[in-house]
Scaffold this active site. Structure first.
Site, PDB file in Angstrom:
ATOM      1  N   CYS A  94      -3.273  -5.440   1.736  1.00 39.16           N
ATOM      2  CA  CYS A  94      -2.814  -4.048   0.498  1.00 39.16           C
ATOM      3  C   CYS A  94      -2.386  -4.106  -0.768  1.00 39.16           C
ATOM      4  O   CYS A  94      -1.733  -3.382  -0.811  1.00 39.16           O
ATOM      5  CB  CYS A  94      -2.497  -2.519   1.171  1.00 39.16           C
ATOM      6  SG  CYS A  94      -2.205  -1.046   1.081  1.00 39.16           S
TER       7      CYS A  94
ATOM      8  N   CYS B 120      -0.597  -1.248  -1.280  1.00 39.01           N
ATOM      9  CA  CYS B 120       1.021  -1.428  -1.177  1.00 39.01           C
ATOM     10  C   CYS B 120       1.710  -2.424  -2.004  1.00 39.01           C
ATOM     11  O   CYS B 120       2.727  -2.226  -1.901  1.00 39.01           O
ATOM     12  CB  CYS B 120       1.244  -2.146   0.253  1.00 39.01           C
ATOM     13  SG  CYS B 120      -0.373  -1.105   1.084  1.00 39.01           S
TER      14      CYS B 120
END
Length: 106
Positions: free
Chosen positions: A31, A34
């Site tokens: 991600c 993230c």
């Protein structure tokens, strides 16, 4: 600061059983947002180490925790106070926005 990873086995003890507020970062290695949020959470963890614990949960390795708290997108951070989910932020938020949401508990 290195943020500790919690697992399905350790989540209840480390998060729900904590006497301090715990900010849980739900993330995954693939991600991008993230990864962008990680240094912000590192700063918050370092600056508020006296009043807040920050941990992370890899949703690929521990999907049951994400499911339990209905995490539908990542990154999502959930603040647990006295074992209860108290505040939820989804998406890669700037540090100021996260601190504003956490202010009542810091």
């Amino acid at each position: 600061m290195d943020i500790a990873a919690v697992t399905t086995q350790s989540f209840d003890a480390e998060v729900l059983g904590s006497p301090r507020p715990v900010l849980v970062d739900f993330w995954a290695p693939w991600c991008g947002p993230c990864k962008a949020l990680a240094p912000v959470l590192d700063q918050i963890a370092a600056e508020h180490a006296d009043s807040l614990t920050v941990v992370k949960v890899d949703i690929d390795e521990h999907p049951e925790i994400a499911g339990r708290y209905q995490v539908m997108s990542i990154p999502t951070v959930i603040l647990f106070v006295n074992g209860e989910p108290t505040a939820t932020l989804s998406g890669a938020k700037p540090k100021a926005a996260i601190l504003t949401a956490l202010k009542p508990w810091l």
